[in-house]
Design a protein around this motif. Structure first.
Motif, mmCIF file in Angstrom:
data_model
loop_
_atom_site.group_PDB
_atom_site.id
_atom_site.type_symbol
_atom_site.label_atom_id
_atom_site.label_comp_id
_atom_site.label_asym_id
_atom_site.label_seq_id
_atom_site.Cartn_x
_atom_site.Cartn_y
_atom_site.Cartn_z
ATOM 1 N N TRP A 7 0.824 -1.200 0.000
ATOM 2 C CA TRP A 7 0.000 0.000 0.000
ATOM 3 C C TRP A 7 0.861 1.255 0.000
ATOM 4 O O TRP A 7 0.513 2.267 -0.591
ATOM 5 C CB TRP A 7 -0.921 -0.056 1.214
ATOM 6 N N PHE A 8 2.004 1.170 0.669
ATOM 7 C CA PHE A 8 2.849 2.341 0.838
ATOM 8 C C PHE A 8 3.938 2.461 -0.224
ATOM 9 O O PHE A 8 4.691 3.415 -0.229
ATOM 10 C CB PHE A 8 3.504 2.328 2.226
ATOM 11 N N MET A 9 4.033 1.484 -1.119
ATOM 12 C CA MET A 9 5.123 1.480 -2.097
ATOM 13 C C MET A 9 4.706 2.135 -3.402
ATOM 14 O O MET A 9 3.616 1.863 -3.909
ATOM 15 C CB MET A 9 5.544 0.042 -2.414
ATOM 16 N N PRO A 10 5.587 2.938 -3.990
ATOM 17 C CA PRO A 10 5.318 3.406 -5.354
ATOM 18 C C PRO A 10 5.398 2.241 -6.344
ATOM 19 O O PRO A 10 5.996 1.207 -6.051
ATOM 20 C CB PRO A 10 6.411 4.438 -5.609
ATOM 21 N N ALA A 11 4.786 2.414 -7.514
ATOM 22 C CA ALA A 11 4.643 1.310 -8.470
ATOM 23 C C ALA A 11 5.978 0.679 -8.855
ATOM 24 O O ALA A 11 6.088 -0.540 -8.939
ATOM 25 C CB ALA A 11 3.917 1.796 -9.716
ATOM 26 N N LYS A 12 6.998 1.514 -9.084
ATOM 27 C CA LYS A 12 8.288 0.958 -9.486
ATOM 28 C C LYS A 12 8.878 0.077 -8.397
ATOM 29 O O LYS A 12 9.472 -0.963 -8.676
ATOM 30 C CB LYS A 12 9.271 2.099 -9.788
ATOM 31 N N MET A 13 8.719 0.494 -7.154
ATOM 32 C CA MET A 13 9.260 -0.303 -6.056
ATOM 33 C C MET A 13 8.474 -1.601 -5.899
ATOM 34 O O MET A 13 9.027 -2.645 -5.603
ATOM 35 C CB MET A 13 9.231 0.502 -4.753
ATOM 36 N N LYS A 14 7.164 -1.558 -6.162
ATOM 37 C CA LYS A 14 6.355 -2.789 -6.114
ATOM 38 C C LYS A 14 6.865 -3.798 -7.120
ATOM 39 O O LYS A 14 6.991 -4.978 -6.826
ATOM 40 C CB LYS A 14 4.890 -2.470 -6.427
ATOM 41 N N GLN A 15 7.170 -3.305 -8.345
ATOM 42 C CA GLN A 15 7.668 -4.218 -9.389
ATOM 43 C C GLN A 15 9.004 -4.824 -8.985
ATOM 44 O O GLN A 15 9.243 -6.009 -9.162
ATOM 45 C CB GLN A 15 7.816 -3.480 -10.715
ATOM 46 N N ALA A 16 9.887 -3.984 -8.425
ATOM 47 C CA ALA A 16 11.198 -4.469 -8.001
ATOM 48 C C ALA A 16 11.057 -5.461 -6.850
ATOM 49 O O ALA A 16 11.737 -6.488 -6.816
ATOM 50 C CB ALA A 16 12.079 -3.295 -7.591
ATOM 51 N N ALA A 17 10.172 -5.179 -5.930
ATOM 52 C CA ALA A 17 9.979 -6.064 -4.782
ATOM 53 C C ALA A 17 9.399 -7.400 -5.229
ATOM 54 O O ALA A 17 9.792 -8.457 -4.738
ATOM 55 C CB ALA A 17 9.061 -5.402 -3.754
ATOM 56 N N GLU A 18 8.478 -7.357 -6.203
ATOM 57 C CA GLU A 18 7.908 -8.610 -6.708
ATOM 58 C C GLU A 18 8.978 -9.429 -7.428
ATOM 59 O O GLU A 18 9.118 -10.628 -7.204
ATOM 60 C CB GLU A 18 6.734 -8.347 -7.654
#
Ligand SMILES: [Zn+2]
Length: 72
Positions: A7-18
């Protein structure tokens, strides 16, 4: 927990985390299938080591210890 973090992550960080969570692979000691941390509903990002987690295998549905290693 993952939903709360995402919820708190920007989209680019979500992709990197996934992408990184998918590189952490643990082997089920019941059926031998390889499951990523992402597959079992977890997230691992910017971390090292070989964590052992008690998880339910998504393939055979049995709970057991998976030791996760980063691949790729
Ligand atoms: Zn299994």
């Amino acid at each position: 927990m993952r939903g709360f973090l995402m919820w708190f992550m920007p989209a680019k960080m979500k992709q990197a985390a996934e992408a990184e969570s998918r590189q952490w692979i643990g082997v089920c000691n019941h059926c031998g299938s390889e499951n990523s941390i992402w597959d079992i509903g977890g997230i691992r990002y910017g971390a090292a080591g070989r964590p052992t987690k008690l998880v339910r295998c998504p393939k055979c549905r049995k709970p057991g210890a998976h030791t996760f290693e980063k691949r790729g």
